[in-house]
Design a protein around this motif. Structure first.
Motif, PDB file in Angstrom:
ATOM      1  N   LYS A  26       8.695   1.424  -3.170  1.00 54.71           N
ATOM      2  CA  LYS A  26       9.018   2.229  -4.355  1.00 54.71           C
ATOM      3  C   LYS A  26       8.642   1.557  -5.676  1.00 54.71           C
ATOM      4  CE  LYS A  26      12.650   4.856  -2.077  1.00 54.71           C
ATOM      5  NZ  LYS A  26      14.092   5.022  -1.896  1.00 54.71           N
ATOM      6  N   ALA A  27       8.585   0.238  -5.711  1.00 53.97           N
ATOM      7  CA  ALA A  27       8.201  -0.428  -6.960  1.00 53.97           C
ATOM      8  C   ALA A  27       6.728  -0.139  -7.265  1.00 53.97           C
ATOM      9  CB  ALA A  27       8.450  -1.930  -6.869  1.00 53.97           C
ATOM     10  N   THR A  28       5.897  -0.196  -6.228  1.00 51.45           N
ATOM     11  CA  THR A  28       4.478   0.159  -6.402  1.00 51.45           C
ATOM     12  C   THR A  28       4.358   1.631  -6.787  1.00 51.45           C
ATOM     13  OG1 THR A  28       3.749  -1.491  -4.787  1.00 51.45           O
ATOM     14  CG2 THR A  28       2.233   0.328  -5.229  1.00 51.45           C
ATOM     15  N   ALA A  29       5.119   2.483  -6.101  1.00 55.30           N
ATOM     16  CA  ALA A  29       5.072   3.922  -6.376  1.00 55.30           C
ATOM     17  C   ALA A  29       5.429   4.211  -7.837  1.00 55.30           C
ATOM     18  CB  ALA A  29       6.018   4.668  -5.431  1.00 55.30           C
ATOM     19  N   LEU A  30       6.449   3.509  -8.358  1.00 54.26           N
ATOM     20  CA  LEU A  30       6.865   3.725  -9.742  1.00 54.26           C
ATOM     21  C   LEU A  30       5.752   3.312 -10.717  1.00 54.26           C
ATOM     22  CD1 LEU A  30       9.105   4.521 -11.763  1.00 54.26           C
ATOM     23  CD2 LEU A  30       9.876   2.138 -11.703  1.00 54.26           C
ATOM     24  N   ASP A  31       5.106   2.178 -10.446  1.00 51.98           N
ATOM     25  CA  ASP A  31       3.997   1.747 -11.296  1.00 51.98           C
ATOM     26  C   ASP A  31       2.858   2.777 -11.267  1.00 51.98           C
ATOM     27  OD1 ASP A  31       5.333  -0.520 -11.984  1.00 51.98           O
ATOM     28  OD2 ASP A  31       4.166  -1.891 -10.726  1.00 51.98           O
ATOM     29  N   ALA A  90      -9.036  -0.734  -7.843  1.00 45.99           N
ATOM     30  CA  ALA A  90      -9.826  -1.868  -8.333  1.00 45.99           C
ATOM     31  C   ALA A  90      -8.928  -2.896  -9.011  1.00 45.99           C
ATOM     32  CB  ALA A  90     -10.888  -1.372  -9.310  1.00 45.99           C
ATOM     33  N   ALA A  91      -7.848  -2.411  -9.641  1.00 43.73           N
ATOM     34  CA  ALA A  91      -6.947  -3.307 -10.380  1.00 43.73           C
ATOM     35  C   ALA A  91      -5.768  -3.812  -9.530  1.00 43.73           C
ATOM     36  CB  ALA A  91      -6.421  -2.589 -11.618  1.00 43.73           C
ATOM     37  N   HIS A  92      -5.555  -3.218  -8.351  1.00 46.05           N
ATOM     38  CA  HIS A  92      -4.390  -3.580  -7.525  1.00 46.05           C
ATOM     39  C   HIS A  92      -4.798  -3.838  -6.074  1.00 46.05           C
ATOM     40  CE1 HIS A  92      -2.833  -1.242 -10.956  1.00 46.05           C
ATOM     41  NE2 HIS A  92      -1.756  -2.009 -10.864  1.00 46.05           N
ATOM     42  N   PRO A  93      -5.491  -4.957  -5.830  1.00 46.17           N
ATOM     43  CA  PRO A  93      -6.022  -5.226  -4.476  1.00 46.17           C
ATOM     44  C   PRO A  93      -4.945  -5.266  -3.388  1.00 46.17           C
ATOM     45  CG  PRO A  93      -6.294  -7.142  -5.931  1.00 46.17           C
ATOM     46  CD  PRO A  93      -5.879  -6.004  -6.798  1.00 46.17           C
ATOM     47  N   ASN A  94      -3.712  -5.630  -3.726  1.00 45.54           N
ATOM     48  CA  ASN A  94      -2.653  -5.718  -2.697  1.00 45.54           C
ATOM     49  C   ASN A  94      -1.753  -4.490  -2.658  1.00 45.54           C
ATOM     50  OD1 ASN A  94      -3.601  -8.321  -2.143  1.00 45.54           O
ATOM     51  ND2 ASN A  94      -2.335  -9.155  -3.813  1.00 45.54           N
ATOM     52  N   PRO A 110       0.836  -1.213   0.000  1.00 47.27           N
ATOM     53  CA  PRO A 110       0.000   0.000   0.000  1.00 47.27           C
ATOM     54  C   PRO A 110       0.872   1.265   0.000  1.00 47.27           C
ATOM     55  CG  PRO A 110      -0.464  -1.403   1.920  1.00 47.27           C
ATOM     56  CD  PRO A 110       0.697  -2.010   1.216  1.00 47.27           C
ATOM     57  N   ILE A 111       0.401   2.307  -0.657  1.00 48.33           N
ATOM     58  CA  ILE A 111       1.110   3.596  -0.638  1.00 48.33           C
ATOM     59  C   ILE A 111       0.105   4.730  -0.416  1.00 48.33           C
ATOM     60  CG2 ILE A 111       3.059   2.901  -2.118  1.00 48.33           C
ATOM     61  CD1 ILE A 111       1.630   4.295  -4.476  1.00 48.33           C
ATOM     62  N   THR A 112       0.646   5.890  -0.046  1.00 44.45           N
ATOM     63  CA  THR A 112      -0.176   7.089   0.123  1.00 44.45           C
ATOM     64  C   THR A 112       0.204   8.097  -0.953  1.00 44.45           C
ATOM     65  OG1 THR A 112      -0.327   6.743   2.496  1.00 44.45           O
ATOM     66  CG2 THR A 112      -0.762   8.964   1.715  1.00 44.45           C
ATOM     67  N   TYR A 113      -0.813   8.711  -1.558  1.00 42.46           N
ATOM     68  CA  TYR A 113      -0.574   9.761  -2.553  1.00 42.46           C
ATOM     69  C   TYR A 113      -1.027  11.087  -1.951  1.00 42.46           C
ATOM     70  CZ  TYR A 113      -1.184  12.709  -6.664  1.00 42.46           C
ATOM     71  OH  TYR A 113      -1.119  13.752  -7.554  1.00 42.46           O
ATOM     72  N   VAL A 114      -0.143  12.092  -1.993  1.00 41.79           N
ATOM     73  CA  VAL A 114      -0.396  13.386  -1.334  1.00 41.79           C
ATOM     74  C   VAL A 114      -0.535  14.488  -2.381  1.00 41.79           C
ATOM     75  CG1 VAL A 114       0.480  15.015   0.379  1.00 41.79           C
ATOM     76  CG2 VAL A 114       1.050  12.582   0.576  1.00 41.79           C
ATOM     77  N   GLN A 115      -1.648  15.208  -2.337  1.00 41.65           N
ATOM     78  CA  GLN A 115      -1.863  16.295  -3.297  1.00 41.65           C
ATOM     79  C   GLN A 115      -2.773  17.345  -2.678  1.00 41.65           C
ATOM     80  OE1 GLN A 115      -3.278  15.255  -7.404  1.00 41.65           O
ATOM     81  NE2 GLN A 115      -4.303  17.223  -7.300  1.00 41.65           N
ATOM     82  N   VAL A 139     -10.924  14.991  -9.548  1.00 41.85           N
ATOM     83  CA  VAL A 139     -10.168  14.162 -10.492  1.00 41.85           C
ATOM     84  C   VAL A 139      -9.361  13.085  -9.787  1.00 41.85           C
ATOM     85  CG1 VAL A 139      -9.786  15.501 -12.584  1.00 41.85           C
ATOM     86  CG2 VAL A 139      -8.464  16.028 -10.551  1.00 41.85           C
ATOM     87  N   VAL A 140      -8.903  13.391  -8.555  1.00 44.21           N
ATOM     88  CA  VAL A 140      -7.980  12.469  -7.884  1.00 44.21           C
ATOM     89  C   VAL A 140      -8.687  11.184  -7.457  1.00 44.21           C
ATOM     90  CG1 VAL A 140      -6.348  12.169  -5.985  1.00 44.21           C
ATOM     91  CG2 VAL A 140      -6.554  14.398  -7.104  1.00 44.21           C
ATOM     92  N   ARG A 141      -9.833  11.342  -6.794  1.00 48.54           N
ATOM     93  CA  ARG A 141     -10.516  10.150  -6.267  1.00 48.54           C
ATOM     94  C   ARG A 141     -10.872   9.121  -7.339  1.00 48.54           C
ATOM     95  NH1 ARG A 141     -11.535  14.343  -2.998  1.00 48.54           N
ATOM     96  NH2 ARG A 141     -11.222  13.999  -0.754  1.00 48.54           N
ATOM     97  N   PRO A 142     -11.470   9.538  -8.455  1.00 46.59           N
ATOM     98  CA  PRO A 142     -11.834   8.535  -9.463  1.00 46.59           C
ATOM     99  C   PRO A 142     -10.640   7.765 -10.032  1.00 46.59           C
ATOM    100  CG  PRO A 142     -12.944  10.617  -9.901  1.00 46.59           C
ATOM    101  CD  PRO A 142     -11.975  10.880  -8.801  1.00 46.59           C
ATOM    102  N   PHE A 143      -9.498   8.459 -10.264  1.00 44.87           N
ATOM    103  CA  PHE A 143      -8.400   7.703 -10.865  1.00 44.87           C
ATOM    104  C   PHE A 143      -7.718   6.807  -9.837  1.00 44.87           C
ATOM    105  CE2 PHE A 143      -5.168  11.067  -9.921  1.00 44.87           C
ATOM    106  CZ  PHE A 143      -4.023  10.309  -9.727  1.00 44.87           C
ATOM    107  N   ILE A 144      -7.788   7.179  -8.565  1.00 43.76           N
ATOM    108  CA  ILE A 144      -7.256   6.283  -7.517  1.00 43.76           C
ATOM    109  C   ILE A 144      -8.185   5.069  -7.348  1.00 43.76           C
ATOM    110  CG2 ILE A 144      -6.890   6.073  -5.014  1.00 43.76           C
ATOM    111  CD1 ILE A 144      -5.539   8.770  -5.056  1.00 43.76           C
ATOM    112  N   GLU A 145      -9.498   5.301  -7.422  1.00 37.69           N
ATOM    113  CA  GLU A 145     -10.448   4.173  -7.336  1.00 37.69           C
ATOM    114  C   GLU A 145     -10.182   3.166  -8.454  1.00 37.69           C
ATOM    115  OE1 GLU A 145     -14.380   5.985  -7.293  1.00 37.69           O
ATOM    116  OE2 GLU A 145     -13.923   6.867  -5.324  1.00 37.69           O
ATOM    117  N   LYS A 146      -9.883   3.705  -9.629  1.00 36.49           N
ATOM    118  CA  LYS A 146      -9.613   2.848 -10.780  1.00 36.49           C
ATOM    119  C   LYS A 146      -8.346   2.003 -10.528  1.00 36.49           C
ATOM    120  CE  LYS A 146      -8.501   3.534 -15.525  1.00 36.49           C
ATOM    121  NZ  LYS A 146      -8.232   4.540 -16.524  1.00 36.49           N
ATOM    122  N   TRP A 147      -7.306   2.644 -10.017  1.00 36.56           N
ATOM    123  CA  TRP A 147      -6.069   1.930  -9.669  1.00 36.56           C
ATOM    124  C   TRP A 147      -6.357   0.846  -8.627  1.00 36.56           C
ATOM    125  CZ3 TRP A 147      -0.763   1.499 -10.530  1.00 36.56           C
ATOM    126  CH2 TRP A 147      -0.031   0.872  -9.506  1.00 36.56           C
TER     127      TRP A 147
END
Length: 391
Positions: A288-293, A32-36, A10-15, A22-30
């Motif tokens: 950092k690998a998750t962060a890069l993706d 949904a595809a990355h449960p872990n 898990p990671i945290t995105y700060v903005q 705009v932020v919430r929908p694209f994070i929800e999309k991520w």
């Protein structure tokens, strides 16, 4: 910076404040595809200086809970120089080949990329196409057209001239558009030049002779937008975000009477100051690998399109400026592309807070007639040197 490069989880995105949703929908999309590898959104205020200070506090405390952070283009060098951002090279590299050059340059420091350009922004000339069918391409041409403003009893031109970050933007644009620059390519101040003098003098003269109205000395983005929107200005410099407001607000007197063009320069389009944001990975992140993706996900065409449609944020992918669906909805994208191809990042320096203070204070004094343009530039040069940017 070599630690945790393979970390996933898990990671945290700060903005800053998500005003356009705009932020919430694209994070929800991520998510949904990355449960872990779930992303949690940490929302900051909408004030840039408060966002900056919040990031600084977390970096100084070496906290790992701010994995990916949104950085204003003017903070990249400062944060990179302090060793807080993960360099995006070798196994952490991202592909920037399809991006506009200016945002990539603004996300780099000393030749290394430190952040993924996320959205861009450039200054645009808004003009009254009912009064001026063909917009000016040079500053002198625009000043000659001020007679049209006088004949119609309105102000001629305004940007943002209150003493704040916006004045640095406007002063830098004036200097860059006249062929000068605040700092040279080695990061040293270069203000004692005829070009810099011509640039600042253009603003000072226009203010003194009334082509820039008196009240403009109090203008930030919103005050100047309202002046143009209510029909009180012939020409206006602002960011693209005002397009949707001028076209949709009920109070707008110029809804279908305005056009957009590149800022005027010395002998053709001028140099816009670059705005926008990038996404950077904290060196203290454990995953950092998750962060890069996640950075690569932000740069995908689908997300870039969504930012443009949902929040009229300028994409960083060059191809989207020729996308018919987007250009139909946001007709200014073609103008913005020209603006961004001539854009100059604000001075790239780890001493940015001192540089912007020197530029604002002295440009403001020159506009008010307390100093000549020449004196203001000499004082700017001295202040920046003593702040350490000259060494």
């Amino acid at each position: 910076a070599e630690a945790n490069l393979d970390g996933r989880g898990p990671i945290t995105y700060v903005q800053g404040k998500d005003n356009n949703n705009v932020v919430r929908p694209f994070i929800e999309k991520w998510n949904a595809a990355h449960p872990n590898e779930q992303v949690t959104f940490k929302e900051q205020t909408d004030k840039a200086d408060q966002q900056h200070d919040d990031l600084v506090q977390h970096f100084q405390a070496k906290q790992s809970d701010y994995d990916v952070v949104s950085v204003d283009v003017i903070w990249t060098a400062e944060f990179a120089a302090k060793g807080w951002l993960q360099p995006l090279k070798d196994k952490m590299a991202i592909d920037t080949s399809k991006m506009l050059e200016a945002p990539v340059e603004a996300a780099s420091y000393k030749g290394t990329l430190y952040a993924a350009p996320k959205d861009s922004d450039g200054g645009i000339l808004y003009y009254r196409k009912d009064l001026v069918p063909t917009p000016p391409t040079t500053w002198d041409e625009m000043m000659e057209m001020c007679s049209i403003a006088k004949a119609n009893n309105i102000g001629c031109y305004s940007g943002q001239y209150k003493q704040y970050e916006g004045l640095t933007v406007n002063a830098a644009e004036a200097i860059n558009s006249a062929g000068g620059s605040v700092l040279d390519k080695d990061g040293k101040p270069s203000l004692n030049t005829p070009e810099a003098k011509k640039g600042l003098e253009n603003l000072v003269k226009a203010y003194a002779d009334g082509n820039i109205p008196q009240e403009a000395i109090t203008f930030q983005e919103e005050e100047s937008r309202r002046a143009f929107q209510s029909g009180n200005l012939l020409f206006h410099r602002n960011w693209p975000y005002i397009y949707s407001l001028i076209t949709t607000e009920g109070s707008s007197a110029v809804k279908d009477k305005f056009g957009m063009a590149a800022l005027p320069g010395a002998d053709g389009p001028g140099a816009s100051s670059l705005g926008g944001h990038s996404a950077a990975i904290s060196v203290y992140s454990k995953n950092k690998a998750t962060a890069l993706d996640f950075l690569k996900f932000i740069n995908e065409e689908e997300q870039q399109k969504f930012f443009a449609n949902q929040a009229s944020l300028a994409p960083v992918l060059a191809s989207l400026y020729d996308d018919t669906e987007l250009t139909t909805k946001l007709p200014y994208l073609t103008v913005l592309k020209e603006s961004l191809s001539n854009a100059v990042p604000r001075p790239v320096t780890p001493f940015y807070p001192a540089v912007t203070k020197a530029v604002q204070e002295n440009a403001y004094a020159a506009l008010k007639g307390e100093k000549s343009a020449e004196q203001a530039l000499a004082d700017m040069q001295k202040s920046i040197e003593s702040a350490g940017a000259g060494s």
